[in-house]
Design a protein around this motif. Structure first.
Motif, PDB file in Angstrom:
ATOM      1  N   ARG A 104      -5.703   8.908   1.393  1.00  0.00           N
ATOM      2  CA  ARG A 104      -4.834   8.685   0.957  1.00  0.00           C
ATOM      3  C   ARG A 104      -4.614   6.901   0.390  1.00  0.00           C
ATOM      4  NH1 ARG A 104      -3.898  12.792   0.934  1.00  0.00           N
ATOM      5  NH2 ARG A 104      -2.602  14.496   1.361  1.00  0.00           N
ATOM      6  N   LEU A 105      -4.019   6.677   0.018  1.00  0.00           N
ATOM      7  CA  LEU A 105      -3.879   4.890  -0.935  1.00  0.00           C
ATOM      8  C   LEU A 105      -3.675   3.722   0.318  1.00  0.00           C
ATOM      9  CD1 LEU A 105      -2.802   6.375  -4.044  1.00  0.00           C
ATOM     10  CD2 LEU A 105      -5.212   5.767  -3.474  1.00  0.00           C
ATOM     11  N   LEU A 106      -4.335   2.782   0.140  1.00  0.00           N
ATOM     12  CA  LEU A 106      -3.628   1.405   0.420  1.00  0.00           C
ATOM     13  C   LEU A 106      -3.620   0.815  -0.330  1.00  0.00           C
ATOM     14  CD1 LEU A 106      -5.880  -0.824   3.019  1.00  0.00           C
ATOM     15  CD2 LEU A 106      -4.084  -1.840   1.192  1.00  0.00           C
ATOM     16  N   PHE A 107      -2.230   0.576  -0.530  1.00  0.00           N
ATOM     17  CA  PHE A 107      -1.690  -0.413  -1.593  1.00  0.00           C
ATOM     18  C   PHE A 107      -1.293  -1.576  -1.419  1.00  0.00           C
ATOM     19  CE2 PHE A 107       0.828  -2.412  -5.269  1.00  0.00           C
ATOM     20  CZ  PHE A 107       0.166  -1.620  -6.253  1.00  0.00           C
ATOM     21  N   ASP A 108      -2.553  -3.025  -1.420  1.00  0.00           N
ATOM     22  CA  ASP A 108      -2.161  -4.410  -1.767  1.00  0.00           C
ATOM     23  C   ASP A 108      -1.371  -5.095  -2.318  1.00  0.00           C
ATOM     24  OD1 ASP A 108      -3.007  -7.576  -1.785  1.00  0.00           O
ATOM     25  OD2 ASP A 108      -4.799  -6.571  -0.341  1.00  0.00           O
ATOM     26  N   THR A 109      -0.087  -5.681  -2.286  1.00  0.00           N
ATOM     27  CA  THR A 109       1.049  -6.064  -3.234  1.00  0.00           C
ATOM     28  C   THR A 109       0.154  -7.013  -4.333  1.00  0.00           C
ATOM     29  OG1 THR A 109       1.959  -7.949  -1.631  1.00  0.00           O
ATOM     30  CG2 THR A 109       2.835  -5.582  -2.192  1.00  0.00           C
ATOM     31  N   GLY A 110      -0.779  -8.394  -3.785  1.00  0.00           N
ATOM     32  CA  GLY A 110      -1.479  -9.005  -3.630  1.00  0.00           C
ATOM     33  C   GLY A 110      -2.333  -8.877  -5.252  1.00  0.00           C
ATOM     34  N   ASN A 111      -3.488  -8.289  -5.503  1.00  0.00           N
ATOM     35  CA  ASN A 111      -4.314  -7.535  -5.634  1.00  0.00           C
ATOM     36  C   ASN A 111      -4.802  -7.594  -7.187  1.00  0.00           C
ATOM     37  OD1 ASN A 111      -5.733  -7.743  -3.189  1.00  0.00           O
ATOM     38  ND2 ASN A 111      -6.101  -5.418  -3.606  1.00  0.00           N
ATOM     39  N   GLY A 112      -3.480  -7.641  -7.768  1.00  0.00           N
ATOM     40  CA  GLY A 112      -3.498  -7.666  -9.564  1.00  0.00           C
ATOM     41  C   GLY A 112      -3.821  -8.868 -10.334  1.00  0.00           C
ATOM     42  N   ILE A 113      -3.023  -9.957  -9.395  1.00  0.00           N
ATOM     43  CA  ILE A 113      -3.735 -11.478  -9.997  1.00  0.00           C
ATOM     44  C   ILE A 113      -4.691 -11.829  -9.679  1.00  0.00           C
ATOM     45  CG2 ILE A 113      -3.460 -13.377  -9.787  1.00  0.00           C
ATOM     46  CD1 ILE A 113      -0.803 -12.143 -10.632  1.00  0.00           C
ATOM     47  N   ALA A 114      -6.217 -11.524  -9.067  1.00  0.00           N
ATOM     48  CA  ALA A 114      -7.485 -11.560  -9.009  1.00  0.00           C
ATOM     49  C   ALA A 114      -8.193 -10.746  -9.900  1.00  0.00           C
ATOM     50  CB  ALA A 114      -7.369 -11.257  -7.157  1.00  0.00           C
ATOM     51  N   HIS A 115      -7.574  -9.046  -9.908  1.00  0.00           N
ATOM     52  CA  HIS A 115      -8.067  -7.682 -10.498  1.00  0.00           C
ATOM     53  C   HIS A 115      -7.746  -7.820 -11.800  1.00  0.00           C
ATOM     54  CE1 HIS A 115     -10.614  -7.280  -7.462  1.00  0.00           C
ATOM     55  NE2 HIS A 115      -9.706  -7.676  -6.769  1.00  0.00           N
ATOM     56  N   GLY A 116      -6.527  -8.905 -12.120  1.00  0.00           N
ATOM     57  CA  GLY A 116      -6.117  -8.777 -13.517  1.00  0.00           C
ATOM     58  C   GLY A 116      -5.216  -7.094 -13.891  1.00  0.00           C
ATOM     59  N   TYR A 117      -4.703  -7.090 -13.367  1.00  0.00           N
ATOM     60  CA  TYR A 117      -3.419  -5.491 -13.823  1.00  0.00           C
ATOM     61  C   TYR A 117      -1.969  -5.573 -12.489  1.00  0.00           C
ATOM     62  CZ  TYR A 117      -4.178  -4.430  -8.497  1.00  0.00           C
ATOM     63  OH  TYR A 117      -5.133  -3.723  -7.366  1.00  0.00           O
ATOM     64  N   ASP A 118      -1.009  -5.684 -13.163  1.00  0.00           N
ATOM     65  CA  ASP A 118       0.071  -5.667 -13.046  1.00  0.00           C
ATOM     66  C   ASP A 118       0.108  -4.866 -11.637  1.00  0.00           C
ATOM     67  OD1 ASP A 118       3.027  -4.839 -13.078  1.00  0.00           O
ATOM     68  OD2 ASP A 118       3.529  -6.672 -14.525  1.00  0.00           O
ATOM     69  N   ALA A 119       0.589  -5.396 -10.256  1.00  0.00           N
ATOM     70  CA  ALA A 119       1.155  -4.694  -9.244  1.00  0.00           C
ATOM     71  C   ALA A 119       2.252  -2.966  -9.819  1.00  0.00           C
ATOM     72  CB  ALA A 119       0.924  -5.531  -8.115  1.00  0.00           C
ATOM     73  N   PRO A 120       2.987  -3.820  -9.675  1.00  0.00           N
ATOM     74  CA  PRO A 120       4.366  -2.668  -9.643  1.00  0.00           C
ATOM     75  C   PRO A 120       4.022  -1.468  -9.986  1.00  0.00           C
ATOM     76  CG  PRO A 120       4.769  -4.954  -9.604  1.00  0.00           C
ATOM     77  CD  PRO A 120       3.877  -5.134  -9.927  1.00  0.00           C
ATOM     78  N   ALA A 121       3.269  -1.945 -11.821  1.00  0.00           N
ATOM     79  CA  ALA A 121       3.222  -0.682 -12.567  1.00  0.00           C
ATOM     80  C   ALA A 121       2.016   0.033 -12.169  1.00  0.00           C
ATOM     81  CB  ALA A 121       2.758  -1.388 -14.296  1.00  0.00           C
ATOM     82  N   LEU A 122       1.045  -0.440 -11.639  1.00  0.00           N
ATOM     83  CA  LEU A 122      -0.169   0.263 -10.565  1.00  0.00           C
ATOM     84  C   LEU A 122       0.161   1.231  -9.612  1.00  0.00           C
ATOM     85  CD1 LEU A 122      -3.389   0.561 -10.987  1.00  0.00           C
ATOM     86  CD2 LEU A 122      -3.080  -0.843  -8.488  1.00  0.00           C
ATOM     87  N   LEU A 123       1.921   0.445  -9.233  1.00  0.00           N
ATOM     88  CA  LEU A 123       2.150   1.117  -7.816  1.00  0.00           C
ATOM     89  C   LEU A 123       2.732   2.479  -7.839  1.00  0.00           C
ATOM     90  CD1 LEU A 123       2.445   1.468  -5.074  1.00  0.00           C
ATOM     91  CD2 LEU A 123       4.234  -0.406  -4.662  1.00  0.00           C
ATOM     92  N   ALA A 124       3.540   2.229  -8.974  1.00  0.00           N
ATOM     93  CA  ALA A 124       4.751   2.957  -9.171  1.00  0.00           C
ATOM     94  C   ALA A 124       4.355   4.771  -9.769  1.00  0.00           C
ATOM     95  CB  ALA A 124       5.188   3.483 -10.689  1.00  0.00           C
ATOM     96  N   PRO A 125       2.745   5.322  -9.800  1.00  0.00           N
ATOM     97  CA  PRO A 125       2.693   6.138 -11.052  1.00  0.00           C
ATOM     98  C   PRO A 125       2.221   6.512  -9.319  1.00  0.00           C
ATOM     99  CG  PRO A 125       1.292   4.909 -11.435  1.00  0.00           C
ATOM    100  CD  PRO A 125       2.915   3.813 -10.765  1.00  0.00           C
ATOM    101  N   LEU A 126       1.281   5.715  -8.275  1.00  0.00           N
ATOM    102  CA  LEU A 126       1.147   6.554  -6.610  1.00  0.00           C
ATOM    103  C   LEU A 126       1.634   6.210  -5.776  1.00  0.00           C
ATOM    104  CD1 LEU A 126      -1.984   3.842  -6.930  1.00  0.00           C
ATOM    105  CD2 LEU A 126      -2.321   5.805  -8.048  1.00  0.00           C
ATOM    106  N   VAL A 127       2.885   6.218  -5.888  1.00  0.00           N
ATOM    107  CA  VAL A 127       3.349   6.075  -4.123  1.00  0.00           C
ATOM    108  C   VAL A 127       3.668   7.110  -3.307  1.00  0.00           C
ATOM    109  CG1 VAL A 127       6.027   6.138  -5.189  1.00  0.00           C
ATOM    110  CG2 VAL A 127       5.895   4.616  -3.273  1.00  0.00           C
TER     111      VAL A 127
END
Length: 292
Positions: free
Chosen positions: A174-197
């Protein structure tokens, strides 16, 4: 059938509070929590501890009345490119299968192997094959692997993460979602989370801001640019009831070891303060949800 908890329990990655186990246990107990996520003890990953040292640690955790919610492994992480020897990852999984049973947890954090210079589609093919094999072995061992949105082939792309889960076709991935990784890795975290939740089984709470020079600074949860509150709202609305495990990164950044930079060390006072801030943020999100 076990009951579903009404709220997500709070936990913390222990070495963010202190290098030593005593300090890690003291920090979660000061917060009034009883869940600890293990990554390193005195700088040594769980799978690399000597047998006697591990046994003493496991006994001490049990005596303290603290539960281990997950083990953050090095499998497929920023130090293990897809060009590396896969036998190292398989050996770590074998060790953790035994040690997780002793610790009373099933959950192991993994990533999906940085490219190491390997181009697509070969990078993706190898990464997916490796994770599929890891999931097969984890299923046999009664473990649950949770892939983090961090380093590796599927770290920053929702379609890739979904493909990883689909191709493994295993209840052990399954998946682990880190809420803060988007800043360092260059993506929008909520937008990434929505289809994965629906596939998220574990969460790290972290927040950050971008600073000049392409660097990342870590801040208290809800005070940064990572969209932490929105991520928590998405999780709450979906009915997520797994743990929320704090990973402040205020004084310790393990990934810096890859470049030979001092990663720092945990800080108990900052960890506890971060935990209190997380409690307040989670309450606010839940209260807002109840009013909607």
């Amino acid at each position: 059938m076990p009951s579903v908890p009404e709220t997500s329990p709070l936990a913390g990655i222990g070495d963010e509070a202190a290098p030593d186990l005593a300090g890690q246990l003291d920090a979660v107990r000061e917060l009034g929590w009883n869940l600890l996520e293990l990554r390193t003890l005195d700088g040594v990953p769980v799978a690399e501890l000597g047998e006697e040292e591990f046994a003493r640690a496991a006994d001490r955790i049990g005596e303290a009345g603290v539960e281990v919610v997950a083990v953050a492994a090095k499998i497929g992480d920023w130090s293990r490119p897809v060009t590396g020897d896969f036998a190292v990852d398989l050996a770590e999984l074998d060790v953790l299968a035994r040690r997780c049973a002793r610790l009373g947890t099933r959950m192991v954090r993994i990533m999906s192997f940085p490219s190491g210079g390997t181009a697509e589609p070969e990078w993706g093919r190898i990464a997916r094959a490796r994770v599929r094999e890891l999931a097969r072995r984890a299923e046999d061992a009664g473990l649950l692997l949770v892939h983090e949105n961090c380093a590796g082939w599927a770290g920053d792309d929702a379609d890739r993460a979904l493909a990883l889960v689909a191709e493994a076709d295993s209840p052990a991935l399954r998946l682990l979602f880190d809420t803060g990784n988007g800043i360092a890795h260059g993506y929008d975290a909520p937008a990434l989370l929505a289809p994965l939740v629906e596939y998220v089984a574990h969460v790290h709470v972290k927040d950050a801001v971008a600073v000049p020079g392409g660097e990342t600074a870590y801040v208290s949860p809800g005070e940064g640019e990572a969209g932490v509150e929105e991520c928590l709202r998405i999780l709450e609305d979906h009915g997520y009831r797994g743990a929320l495990s704090i990973e402040p990164h205020l004084h310790l950044r393990p990934h810096l070891r890859a470049s030979g930079t001092d990663p720092g060390r945990g800080d108990r006072a900052a960890f506890v303060e971060y935990g209190r801030a997380t409690e307040a943020l989670v309450r606010r999100v839940r209260n807002e949800g109840a009013l909607r």
